[in-house]
Design a protein around this motif. Structure first.
Motif, PDB file in Angstrom:
ATOM      1  N   GLY A   1       0.838  -1.195   0.000  1.00 58.59           N
ATOM      2  CA  GLY A   1       0.000   0.000   0.000  1.00 58.59           C
ATOM      3  C   GLY A   1       0.871   1.243   0.000  1.00 58.59           C
ATOM      4  O   GLY A   1       2.052   1.204  -0.354  1.00 58.59           O
ATOM      5  N   ALA A   2       0.300   2.347   0.412  1.00 64.46           N
ATOM      6  CA  ALA A   2       1.038   3.614   0.500  1.00 64.46           C
ATOM      7  C   ALA A   2       1.068   4.075   1.943  1.00 64.46           C
ATOM      8  O   ALA A   2       0.229   3.678   2.757  1.00 64.46           O
ATOM      9  CB  ALA A   2       0.397   4.676  -0.395  1.00 64.46           C
ATOM     10  N   ALA A   3       2.046   4.906   2.266  1.00 60.40           N
ATOM     11  CA  ALA A   3       2.199   5.412   3.629  1.00 60.40           C
ATOM     12  C   ALA A   3       1.723   6.850   3.772  1.00 60.40           C
ATOM     13  O   ALA A   3       1.887   7.454   4.826  1.00 60.40           O
ATOM     14  CB  ALA A   3       3.659   5.320   4.063  1.00 60.40           C
ATOM     15  N   ALA A   4       1.132   7.401   2.711  1.00 58.16           N
ATOM     16  CA  ALA A   4       0.673   8.789   2.746  1.00 58.16           C
ATOM     17  C   ALA A   4      -0.713   8.885   2.130  1.00 58.16           C
ATOM     18  O   ALA A   4      -1.085   8.076   1.274  1.00 58.16           O
ATOM     19  CB  ALA A   4       1.643   9.700   2.012  1.00 58.16           C
TER      20      ALA A   4
ATOM     21  N   THR B   1      -4.823   6.417   4.454  1.00 57.94           N
ATOM     22  CA  THR B   1      -4.232   5.513   5.427  1.00 57.94           C
ATOM     23  C   THR B   1      -5.210   5.153   6.536  1.00 57.94           C
ATOM     24  O   THR B   1      -4.946   4.250   7.325  1.00 57.94           O
ATOM     25  CB  THR B   1      -2.974   6.154   6.047  1.00 57.94           C
ATOM     26  OG1 THR B   1      -3.320   7.443   6.603  1.00 57.94           O
ATOM     27  CG2 THR B   1      -1.892   6.346   5.004  1.00 57.94           C
ATOM     28  N   VAL B   2      -6.336   5.859   6.606  1.00 61.08           N
ATOM     29  CA  VAL B   2      -7.364   5.537   7.606  1.00 61.08           C
ATOM     30  C   VAL B   2      -8.074   4.244   7.216  1.00 61.08           C
ATOM     31  O   VAL B   2      -8.345   3.378   8.060  1.00 61.08           O
ATOM     32  CB  VAL B   2      -8.369   6.694   7.744  1.00 61.08           C
ATOM     33  CG1 VAL B   2      -9.472   6.332   8.738  1.00 61.08           C
ATOM     34  CG2 VAL B   2      -7.664   7.969   8.177  1.00 61.08           C
ATOM     35  N   THR B   3      -8.374   4.108   5.930  1.00 60.65           N
ATOM     36  CA  THR B   3      -8.973   2.875   5.403  1.00 60.65           C
ATOM     37  C   THR B   3      -8.061   2.350   4.291  1.00 60.65           C
ATOM     38  O   THR B   3      -8.363   2.481   3.112  1.00 60.65           O
ATOM     39  CB  THR B   3     -10.383   3.134   4.860  1.00 60.65           C
ATOM     40  OG1 THR B   3     -10.326   4.190   3.866  1.00 60.65           O
ATOM     41  CG2 THR B   3     -11.323   3.552   5.975  1.00 60.65           C
ATOM     42  N   PRO B   4      -6.913   1.769   4.668  1.00 61.77           N
ATOM     43  CA  PRO B   4      -5.933   1.361   3.653  1.00 61.77           C
ATOM     44  C   PRO B   4      -6.419   0.169   2.832  1.00 61.77           C
ATOM     45  O   PRO B   4      -7.266  -0.606   3.264  1.00 61.77           O
ATOM     46  CB  PRO B   4      -4.707   0.992   4.494  1.00 61.77           C
ATOM     47  CG  PRO B   4      -5.265   0.596   5.826  1.00 61.77           C
ATOM     48  CD  PRO B   4      -6.476   1.464   6.035  1.00 61.77           C
ATOM     49  N   ARG B   5      -5.875   0.050   1.657  1.00 64.14           N
ATOM     50  CA  ARG B   5      -6.163  -1.068   0.761  1.00 64.14           C
ATOM     51  C   ARG B   5      -4.905  -1.366  -0.035  1.00 64.14           C
ATOM     52  O   ARG B   5      -4.049  -0.491  -0.212  1.00 64.14           O
ATOM     53  CB  ARG B   5      -7.301  -0.713  -0.196  1.00 64.14           C
ATOM     54  CG  ARG B   5      -7.039   0.521  -1.055  1.00 64.14           C
ATOM     55  CD  ARG B   5      -8.235   0.915  -1.870  1.00 64.14           C
ATOM     56  NE  ARG B   5      -8.017   2.144  -2.630  1.00 64.14           N
ATOM     57  CZ  ARG B   5      -7.455   2.203  -3.825  1.00 64.14           C
ATOM     58  NH1 ARG B   5      -7.052   1.063  -4.410  1.00 64.14           N
ATOM     59  NH2 ARG B   5      -7.305   3.345  -4.458  1.00 64.14           N
ATOM     60  N   PRO B   6      -4.744  -2.598  -0.512  1.00 64.54           N
ATOM     61  CA  PRO B   6      -3.540  -2.914  -1.289  1.00 64.54           C
ATOM     62  C   PRO B   6      -3.567  -2.233  -2.650  1.00 64.54           C
ATOM     63  O   PRO B   6      -4.610  -2.161  -3.308  1.00 64.54           O
ATOM     64  CB  PRO B   6      -3.589  -4.444  -1.418  1.00 64.54           C
ATOM     65  CG  PRO B   6      -5.034  -4.794  -1.248  1.00 64.54           C
ATOM     66  CD  PRO B   6      -5.592  -3.786  -0.294  1.00 64.54           C
ATOM     67  N   LEU B   7      -2.423  -1.750  -3.077  1.00 64.31           N
ATOM     68  CA  LEU B   7      -2.275  -1.139  -4.392  1.00 64.31           C
ATOM     69  C   LEU B   7      -1.525  -2.050  -5.360  1.00 64.31           C
ATOM     70  O   LEU B   7      -1.741  -1.987  -6.568  1.00 64.31           O
ATOM     71  CB  LEU B   7      -1.538   0.196  -4.272  1.00 64.31           C
ATOM     72  CG  LEU B   7      -2.227   1.269  -3.414  1.00 64.31           C
ATOM     73  CD1 LEU B   7      -1.349   2.511  -3.315  1.00 64.31           C
ATOM     74  CD2 LEU B   7      -3.598   1.621  -3.970  1.00 64.31           C
ATOM     75  N   PHE B   8      -0.630  -2.898  -4.800  1.00 63.50           N
ATOM     76  CA  PHE B   8       0.140  -3.832  -5.618  1.00 63.50           C
ATOM     77  C   PHE B   8       0.287  -5.141  -4.840  1.00 63.50           C
ATOM     78  O   PHE B   8       0.298  -5.145  -3.612  1.00 63.50           O
ATOM     79  CB  PHE B   8       1.534  -3.281  -5.945  1.00 63.50           C
ATOM     80  CG  PHE B   8       1.533  -1.936  -6.617  1.00 63.50           C
ATOM     81  CD1 PHE B   8       1.467  -1.831  -7.994  1.00 63.50           C
ATOM     82  CD2 PHE B   8       1.589  -0.769  -5.861  1.00 63.50           C
ATOM     83  CE1 PHE B   8       1.466  -0.581  -8.599  1.00 63.50           C
ATOM     84  CE2 PHE B   8       1.592   0.472  -6.459  1.00 63.50           C
ATOM     85  CZ  PHE B   8       1.524   0.557  -7.838  1.00 63.50           C
ATOM     86  N   SER B   9       0.413  -6.251  -5.575  1.00 65.07           N
ATOM     87  CA  SER B   9       0.720  -7.557  -4.991  1.00 65.07           C
ATOM     88  C   SER B   9       2.014  -8.049  -5.616  1.00 65.07           C
ATOM     89  O   SER B   9       2.135  -8.090  -6.846  1.00 65.07           O
ATOM     90  CB  SER B   9      -0.403  -8.562  -5.245  1.00 65.07           C
ATOM     91  OG  SER B   9      -1.562  -8.206  -4.523  1.00 65.07           O
TER      92      SER B   9
END
Length: 353
Positions: free
Chosen positions: A65-68, A245-253
């Motif tokens: 995911g992302a950190a921002a 980042t409050v409701t994170p989700r995967p962007l890459f696998s």
């Protein structure tokens, strides 16, 4: 015997035959698997139990995911692309932070220059001017002192008035005060900086650099980097989408696809039937009847929850499972990662001649 009784007995007989045939079929399916490479005349391998499994690469699948927070500015990779650790996968738009970073860097540079000035002290030109003023004040003092001595001799001979003599005394006092002030100014310009001034300058530099680092770290979080060497399995990110980042989700696998192994989930009722080195047979609908051989290479030391759904309505989802890693013979790289399989654990038994 009535006709009704005969019908009842016939129905019972048919039911018994059906149950018997079903039992034979089940027994054959569970216990008639012979392991490859074992001579049929000396030993055979029977299925002890079966468990669901899933194909994995050399590493577990990593969800990135992302950190921002922000809007996805760009996506730089495609599915199936090999990446190295640290490669840029995507980027969150953080243009506003760039201006803040430049301001913080300017403030840090200003604080460092102020500290240098404090440690260096006065400029050489200022010190030179102070020395010249001291020399001039000393010359004026000597002249006033000489005039006073001359006026004192004349005053004692009553050749000058008292008022004139007292004026000469006052002139000497002024010249002495000016000389003392000039000497003190020269000493202050040549003195090292005060400890409290140096400490304050050091603190201001550290605070400014810390603010710059904080902004830089926030900017770095806008870059989505590959955490491992591996292949991009899925790209969920789309340019222009927002990420929180409050409701994170995967962007890459990502996963290391240099090899394949099976991770099987063993039901808690079958935990005592599995061991390291135990032979297994892998089956799946995608294999079109072909079977793969393997063996147990690692067994987890802790029970966990099910993560593989078999689709069987009778499957109990509330039971705990034990994970076992199955090494495959021949390392078939053609198996897609994530493929659901059935792992049959074999037990070798001796056959009487």
């Amino acid at each position: 015997m009535t006709a009704r009784s005969r019908w009842v007995m016939g129905g019972c007989a048919i039911v018994l035959v059906i149950v018997f045939v079903a039992f034979l079929g089940t027994t054959r399916n569970r216990n008639s698997v012979q392991a490859r490479g074992i001579p049929s005349g000396s030993a055979a391998a029977t299925v002890s139990f079966a468990s669901p499994g899933r194909v994995e690469g050399a590493s577990e699948t990593t969800q990135v995911g992302a950190a921002a927070d922000g809007v996805l500015k760009a996506v730089y990779v495609n599915e199936g692309q090999f990446v190295k650790r640290g490669d840029l996968l995507g980027e969150i738009g953080c243009d506003d932070l760039q201006a803040s970073f430049e301001t913080a860097m300017a403030e840090a540079d200003g604080a460092r220059q102020a500290r240098i000035r404090i440690l260096r002290g006065a400029r050489d030109e200022e010190k030179k001017i102070a020395m010249e003023k001291t020399a001039a004040a000393r010359a004026t003092f000597k002249e006033a002192k000489s005039r006073l001595e001359m006026q004192r001799a004349l005053y004692q001979k009553e050749q000058v008035s008292r008022a004139s003599y007292e004026q000469t005394v006052r002139d000497l006092g002024v010249a002495d005060a000016n000389l003392r002030a000039a000497v003190r100014t020269e000493e202050l310009l040549a003195a090292p900086p005060l400890q409290e001034d140096k400490a304050r300058a050091d603190a201001e530099v550290l605070a400014a650099e810390s603010r710059a680092r904080t902004v830089q770290e926030r900017i770095e979080k806008c870059s989505i980097l590959a955490p491992i060497d591996g292949t991009v399995l899925r790209v969920y990110a789309r340019r222009g989408e927002s990420f929180s980042t409050v409701t994170p989700r995967p962007l890459f696998s990502l996963a290391d696809t240099s090899s394949r192994h099976i991770k099987a989930e063993i039901d808690e009722r079958d935990v005592d039937k599995v061991s390291i080195g135990q032979k297994v047979v892998i089956q799946a609908d995608a294999l079109e009847g072909k079977r793969l051989n393997g063996s147990v290479v690692r067994i987890s030391t802790m029970m966990g929850r099910k993560s593989i759904s078999t689709g069987d309505p009778s499957d109990k989802s509330d039971r705990d499972i034990l994970e076992a890693v199955i090494g495959l013979e021949g390392n078939p790289l053609s198996l897609p990662i994530g493929l659901r399989v059935t792992v049959q654990f074999l037990t070798t038994v001796s056959l009487e001649k």
